[in-house]
Design an enzyme around this catalytic site. Structure first.
Site, PDB file in Angstrom:
ATOM      1  N   LYS A 102      21.245  -4.862  32.276  1.00  0.00           N
ATOM      2  CA  LYS A 102      22.494  -4.374  31.184  1.00  0.00           C
ATOM      3  C   LYS A 102      23.166  -3.329  31.885  1.00  0.00           C
ATOM      4  CE  LYS A 102      19.336  -5.900  27.562  1.00  0.00           C
ATOM      5  NZ  LYS A 102      19.798  -7.407  27.165  1.00  0.00           N
ATOM      6  N   ASP A 135      13.671   2.388  22.817  1.00  0.00           N
ATOM      7  CA  ASP A 135      14.186   1.323  23.450  1.00  0.00           C
ATOM      8  C   ASP A 135      15.393   1.589  23.811  1.00  0.00           C
ATOM      9  OD1 ASP A 135      15.167  -1.237  24.023  1.00  0.00           O
ATOM     10  OD2 ASP A 135      14.692  -2.179  22.507  1.00  0.00           O
ATOM     11  N   CYS A 137      18.010 -12.077  19.174  1.00  0.00           N
ATOM     12  CA  CYS A 137      16.626 -11.734  19.342  1.00  0.00           C
ATOM     13  C   CYS A 137      16.366 -10.746  18.284  1.00  0.00           C
ATOM     14  CB  CYS A 137      16.274 -11.356  20.638  1.00  0.00           C
ATOM     15  SG  CYS A 137      16.431 -12.950  21.888  1.00  0.00           S
ATOM     16  N   GLN A 140      20.366  -0.740  25.104  1.00  0.00           N
ATOM     17  CA  GLN A 140      21.442  -0.818  24.806  1.00  0.00           C
ATOM     18  C   GLN A 140      22.205   0.621  24.908  1.00  0.00           C
ATOM     19  OE1 GLN A 140      23.170  -3.774  24.632  1.00  0.00           O
ATOM     20  NE2 GLN A 140      21.640  -5.000  24.374  1.00  0.00           N
ATOM     21  N   HIS A 170      15.039  -5.171  18.306  1.00  0.00           N
ATOM     22  CA  HIS A 170      15.103  -6.462  19.177  1.00  0.00           C
ATOM     23  C   HIS A 170      13.397  -7.022  19.178  1.00  0.00           C
ATOM     24  CE1 HIS A 170      15.036  -8.800  22.838  1.00  0.00           C
ATOM     25  NE2 HIS A 170      16.363  -8.839  22.518  1.00  0.00           N
TER      26      HIS A 170
HETATM   27  N1  C6P Z   1      18.936  -7.825  24.572  1.00  0.00           N
HETATM   28  C1  C6P Z   1      21.029  -9.323  24.080  1.00  0.00           C
HETATM   29  O1  C6P Z   1      21.751 -10.255  24.108  1.00  0.00           O
HETATM   30  P1  C6P Z   1      15.081  -7.599  28.301  1.00  0.00           P
HETATM   31  O2  C6P Z   1      15.152  -8.955  28.080  1.00  0.00           O
HETATM   32  O3  C6P Z   1      13.560  -7.225  28.635  1.00  0.00           O
HETATM   33  O4  C6P Z   1      15.934  -7.252  29.485  1.00  0.00           O
HETATM   34  O5  C6P Z   1      15.498  -6.929  27.117  1.00  0.00           O
HETATM   35  C2  C6P Z   1      15.177  -6.937  26.124  1.00  0.00           C
HETATM   36  C3  C6P Z   1      15.958  -6.070  24.860  1.00  0.00           C
HETATM   37  C4  C6P Z   1      15.178  -4.966  24.351  1.00  0.00           C
HETATM   38  N2  C6P Z   1      15.747  -4.134  23.386  1.00  0.00           N
HETATM   39  C5  C6P Z   1      16.857  -4.250  23.456  1.00  0.00           C
HETATM   40  C6  C6P Z   1      17.567  -3.467  22.208  1.00  0.00           C
HETATM   41  C7  C6P Z   1      17.989  -5.396  23.636  1.00  0.00           C
HETATM   42  O6  C6P Z   1      19.061  -5.606  23.496  1.00  0.00           O
HETATM   43  C8  C6P Z   1      16.920  -6.335  24.692  1.00  0.00           C
HETATM   44  C9  C6P Z   1      17.829  -7.591  25.302  1.00  0.00           C
HETATM   45  C10 C6P Z   1      19.894  -8.906  24.982  1.00  0.00           C
HETATM   46  O7  C6P Z   1      21.058  -8.405  23.007  1.00  0.00           O
HETATM   47  C11 C6P Z   1      19.221 -10.210  25.239  1.00  0.00           C
HETATM   48  S1  C6P Z   1      18.059 -10.735  23.926  1.00  0.00           S
END
Ligand code: C6P
Length: 423
Positions: A243, A217, A381, A220, A140
């Site tokens: 999430k 990370d 993203c 997910q 991401h």
């Molecule tokens: N992905 C998606 O629709 P934040 O925005 O800080 O809560 O998470 C960022 C982020 C970091 N790593 C991974 C693997 C992610 O999936 C995400 C967030 C969302 O896939 C929003 S872009």
């Protein structure tokens, strides 16, 4: 029935998948009773953000209505109650990921801030020009850009571990990238764009053999599978609350205590100091060292409730239920002429990203929306993954614990409408 009891009953006290009663679970989510354009909501955008169970909403309302005050500051009763609730949430998170110490759990604004924190503190303090950071091709942007900022500032080198045509992590190619110059490996546990589950224990083992630190990370991963940071052996693990069926505005950085206490602060302000004078300021240890200013108090309470909720259901049960959905959705979507799934790794979480010959991903998303089906369309993203597969965008159905096979059928029917429209 109090909130959470239905979650407990939904698994009927044993671990079998059959005992996971999704219809009962759905009753815990008020939003699932909503309609969109007159159709029942089919929410398949859990990868972007998951919906909230009543227990989370109620825990936050209760905090605001009965004991809200600032934390760690007041001698008065409300402040003490709020502080206890805030710190209890930290303890819940520590147990949830099996952290050895509660002091290793830092509340951040989200996963993005957690990664930036590590890059800006550990990275700035300990990396020198020429040192290497290894990320993967399926990161991401939140796990790419902070390292690029560090590269621009410190002259480090960014190396990219490749993925194969199925979206799988290529372990031997990754191993070849590692060298004594590798100082940090920062890799996703589950790809948001492909669903791939990476072989994290092996990734960590190989990195540690070269003396590198590993940041995982886990955005997910935590909603879909049990995570044990000690079993993984990593040095840092990050995720976002929203999430995981919790509120927005809060996330977690877990790190090994010795590392955290060796890192300089991220931001300066109230609560992170031991003492301040104009000549010299000293800092507290983790976690407060990294929590300058008033934190997201009620959001922490909500996150704690979300952790209670998924723990009551059992991450194994949730994972098994979602695997069933993934298999069913993959099978049904694969039979649609002109539809191509991107991400067919052997080990996958319940995310299905696809393109269609007939229609752009945004058109797919718009037509599905009219049928009440919420998916995400775009680059998620993760533009380098899109480039890897030669597409500008995909449509992505990402499943959560409340989704059903019937909802997969609705998705498939709505894709039929896309075909009729553009075919
Ligand atoms: N992905 C998606 O629709 P934040 O925005 O800080 O809560 O998470 C960022 C982020 C970091 N790593 C991974 C693997 C992610 O999936 C995400 C967030 C969302 O896939 C929003 S872009």
């Amino acid at each position: 029935m109090t909130p959470g009891q239905s979650a407990l009953k939904a698994v009927a006290g044993n671990n079998s998948t059959a005992a996971f009663d999704v219809e009962r679970v759905r009753q815990d989510f008020p939003i699932l009773r909503e309609t969109v354009y007159g159709r029942p909501l089919v929410y398949l955008d859990n990868g972007a953000s998951a919906q909230k169970p009543r227990i989370v909403i109620d825990s936050m309302t209760k905090a605001y209505e009965t004991y809200y005050a600032n934390v760690h500051r007041g001698v008065h009763k409300l402040s003490q109650t709020a502080t206890d609730a805030f710190e209890a949430a930290r303890e819940k998170v520590a147990r949830f990921i099996n952290a050895p110490s509660v002091d290793e759990v830092i509340f951040t604004r989200g996963a993005t801030e957690a990664i930036n924190l590590v890059a800006a503190t550990y990275g700035r303090a300990f990396l020198k020009p020429g040192d290497e950071v290894v990320i993967s091709h399926m990161e991401h942007h939140s796990n790419i850009v902070p390292w690029q900022l560090l590269r621009d500032e410190k002259g480090i080198v960014l190396k990219i571990a490749p993925i194969d045509d199925e979206g799988g992590f290529v372990l031997d190619a990754y191993e070849k990238l590692l060298s004594p110059k590798t100082k940090i490996v920062a890799i996703t546990h589950v790809s948001n764009a492909l669903g791939t589950i990476t072989p994290m224990r092996e990734i960590v083992r190989l990195a540690h053999a070269r003396g590198a630190r590993v940041l995982v990370d886990g955005c997910q991963a935590v909603p879909h599978m049990p995570v044990d940071v000690q079993a993984l052996g990593a040095d840092f693990y990050v995720f976002s609350s929203h999430k995981l069926y919790g509120p927005t505005g809060i996330g977690v950085l877990w790190g090994r205590l010795d590392l955290l206490n060796s890192m300089p602060p991220y931001q300066g302000g109230g609560e992170m100091i031991a003492s301040v004078s104009f000549e010299k300021t000293t800092y507290k240890n983790s976690p407060h060292r990294f929590e300058a200013g008033t934190p997201a108090i009620v959001e922490a309470v909500g996150l704690g409730a979300a952790v209670d909720y998924v723990s009551a259901l059992g991450l194994d049960n949730i994972g098994a239920h979602e695997s069933g959905l993934l298999a069913y959705a993959t099978e049904r979507l694969s039979r649609i002429d002109g539809l191509e799934i991107h991400g067919r790794a052997k080990d996958k979480a319940a995310i299905v990203a696809f393109v269609m010959k007939e229609a752009h991903a945004h058109d797919i998303g718009t037509i599905l929306d009219r049928a009440g089906v919420a998916v995400r369309a775009g680059h998620h993203c993760a533009q380098p993954v899109m480039d890897r597969f030669g597409v500008a965008a995909t449509a992505r159905a990402s499943f959560g614990l409340y989704n059903t096979k019937k909802e997969v059928d609705t998705l498939v029917d709505a894709i039929g409408v896309v075909k009729e429209f553009f075919g």
